[in-house]
Scaffold this motif. Structure first.
Motif, short mmCIF file in Angstrom:
data_model
loop_
_atom_site.label_atom_id
_atom_site.label_comp_id
_atom_site.label_asym_id
_atom_site.label_seq_id
_atom_site.Cartn_x
_atom_site.Cartn_y
_atom_site.Cartn_z
N ASP A 78 0.84 -1.20 0.00
CA ASP A 78 0.00 0.00 0.00
C ASP A 78 0.87 1.25 0.00
O ASP A 78 0.60 2.21 -0.73
CB ASP A 78 -0.91 0.03 1.24
N ARG A 110 -2.88 -1.89 -7.44
CA ARG A 110 -3.40 -0.91 -6.49
C ARG A 110 -3.68 0.43 -7.18
O ARG A 110 -4.70 1.08 -6.92
CB ARG A 110 -2.41 -0.73 -5.33
N ARG A 114 -7.39 2.31 -7.69
CA ARG A 114 -7.61 3.69 -7.25
C ARG A 114 -8.07 4.58 -8.40
O ARG A 114 -8.90 5.48 -8.21
CB ARG A 114 -6.31 4.26 -6.69
N ASN A 210 -1.45 -9.69 -0.61
CA ASN A 210 -1.85 -9.57 -2.02
C ASN A 210 -2.83 -10.64 -2.49
O ASN A 210 -3.82 -10.31 -3.16
CB ASN A 210 -0.61 -9.54 -2.92
N ARG A 213 -6.39 -9.89 -2.21
CA ARG A 213 -6.91 -8.81 -3.05
C ARG A 213 -7.09 -9.23 -4.51
O ARG A 213 -7.57 -8.45 -5.33
CB ARG A 213 -5.97 -7.60 -2.99
N TRP A 217 -8.81 -7.34 -7.88
CA TRP A 217 -8.08 -7.04 -9.12
C TRP A 217 -8.76 -7.70 -10.32
O TRP A 217 -8.88 -7.09 -11.39
CB TRP A 217 -6.64 -7.53 -9.01
#
Length: 286
Positions: A78, A110, A114, A210, A213, A217
């Motif tokens: 992050d 990431r 965003r 990761n 996540r 993704w």
């Protein structure tokens, strides 16, 4: 074409980056992996700068960027993404493709979550986003994620040695004379800086965030359908080729190319990699 070497001040850190090409040209942000830095991108940047803008940062703790001690700066993915995001904002980069290798994937994805509107395409060279990409290499790291004990941490120091760095560059490479040993020497010298092992061990631990996540993704890929080129070394024993093939499950027109290489296809299959990347970026600009 000229590659320029610059440093930006981000949150009190010196963040080194390489830049080439016309600032008005379509942009590719090159996100490096472990244990290297932007140094491995210099030939590709020189090759593509006649048509594209290339930006390649070194993360904190890597390359020529600041490397505050592990106890003074939180080495998480992050946080690495925060630094790259702020660098791109400082440079006024609002639309860009990303090239992700190894650690570059968790940084790049990431950024994509965003700012999905900013991403024009994704080039993945052994940059993983699927469980299928994991190999037995990850067994001791998974043990560390499950139980971050001092013993499990110490067991991973073997991944920071010259032998391990050499293995990363040479495994799965049919002709190891294609590996420039200067890259290994450069990477190892930076790993051997006082305190850097603790930085890397902190990131080994945080890498465990990761896989959890990946679903997000993959949802990003399914919803936004960014153009994807997955050009992987088919002999990689860190991220296997099934990780490349999996992109086609979520991106209907994903281009998957398996190269006769290991973990660093850009190093040992440079001409083939550069040609694939150039053609991919040209299609983005059509």
């Amino acid at each position: 074409m000229t590659v320029r070497h610059r440093t930006a001040r981000i949150d009190g850190l010196d963040v080194f980056y390489r830049e080439a090409g016309d600032p008005g040209a379509p942009t590719l942000v090159l996100l490096h992996g472990f244990p290297t830095s932007s140094v491995g991108f210099a030939p590709l940047m020189a090759e593509l700068a006649g048509e594209f803008r290339l930006i390649a940062p070194d993360y904190p703790g890597f390359g020529l960027s600041s490397a505050p001690p592990a106890g003074e700066w939180a080495y998480t993915f992050d946080h690495l993404a925060d630094v790259v995001d702020k660098l791109l904002d400082q440079l006024g980069v609002r639309r860009y493709a990303i090239y992700v290798h190894d650690y570059g994937a968790p940084v790049g994805f990431r950024l994509a979550l965003r700012h999905p509107e900013r991403i024009t395409g994704i080039v993945s060279q052994n940059g993983n986003a699927y469980d299928e990409g994991f190999t037995p290499f990850w067994t001791p790291l998974r043990a560390y994620w499950a139980e971050p004990t001092p013993a499990n941490r110490e067991a991973l120091r073997s991944l920071l040695t010259p032998d391990a760095t050499h293995w990363q560059y040479s495994h799965g490479v049919p002709d190891t004379s294609l590996v420039d040993p200067a890259l290994e020497v450069h990477d190892q010298a930076l790993l051997d800086r006082p305190g850097n092992q603790e930085i890397q061990l902190d990131l080994f631990l945080d890498y465990g965030t990761n896989p959890g996540r990946y679903a997000d993704w993959q949802e990003y890929l399914r919803v936004h359908q960014p153009p994807v080129l997955a050009a992987w070394g088919r002999h990689d024993e860190i991220f296997g080729p099934d990780g490349a093939r999996a992109f086609a499950r979520d991106v209907k027109d994903a281009q998957v190319q398996l190269l006769d290489a290991g973990h660093f296809p850009l190093t040992t299959r440079f001409a083939q990699s550069a040609g694939l990347i150039r053609d991919f970026l040209r299609r983005l600009s059509d």
